[in-house]
Design a protein around this motif. Structure first.
Motif, short mmCIF file in Angstrom:
data_model
loop_
_atom_site.label_atom_id
_atom_site.label_comp_id
_atom_site.label_asym_id
_atom_site.label_seq_id
_atom_site.Cartn_x
_atom_site.Cartn_y
_atom_site.Cartn_z
N VAL A 120 28.92 36.72 32.25
CA VAL A 120 29.27 37.15 33.17
C VAL A 120 28.80 36.09 34.89
N ILE A 126 34.73 41.18 34.18
CA ILE A 126 34.33 41.49 35.54
C ILE A 126 34.55 43.50 35.47
N LEU A 129 33.03 45.27 32.72
CA LEU A 129 31.75 45.84 33.10
C LEU A 129 31.45 47.18 33.37
N GLN A 155 29.92 45.79 37.68
CA GLN A 155 30.34 45.02 38.24
C GLN A 155 29.94 45.45 39.36
N ALA A 202 27.98 42.63 40.19
CA ALA A 202 28.82 41.10 40.61
C ALA A 202 29.56 41.16 41.49
#
Length: 82
Positions: free
Chosen positions: A3, A38, A41, A46, A49
């Motif tokens: 990630v 991404i 997720l 998410q 991120a």
């Protein structure tokens, strides 16, 4: 790809100087892979991120140091000068 690597890939792609007019197909594929990671997720991860991505992009475009001429410049400004 982790990630963190995906975040860095997206930030790098979003902060390329305007002088860069060609991106190799391999780099584009890497960017798409990062976006897909991404997006895959869970919602909370998410969102975290995307917040990290936005914070790094904002930092890149925010004036953060003063030049010899007394003006304030951001890393983006400096990349555009060359």
């Amino acid at each position: 790809m982790t990630v963190e690597q995906a975040i860095q890939t997206i930030v790098h792609y979003q902060t390329l100087p305007s002088q860069i007019d060609y991106i190799s197909p391999a780099r584009r594929a890497e960017f798409r892979e990062a976006e897909e990671l991404i997006e895959s997720l869970p919602t909370v991860e998410q969102q975290t991120a995307y917040e990290a991505i936005q914070a790094q992009i904002d930092e890149y475009f925010t004036p953060s140091f003063q030049g010899a001429d007394g003006e304030w410049y951001s890393p983006a400004d400096m990349n555009e000068m060359f």
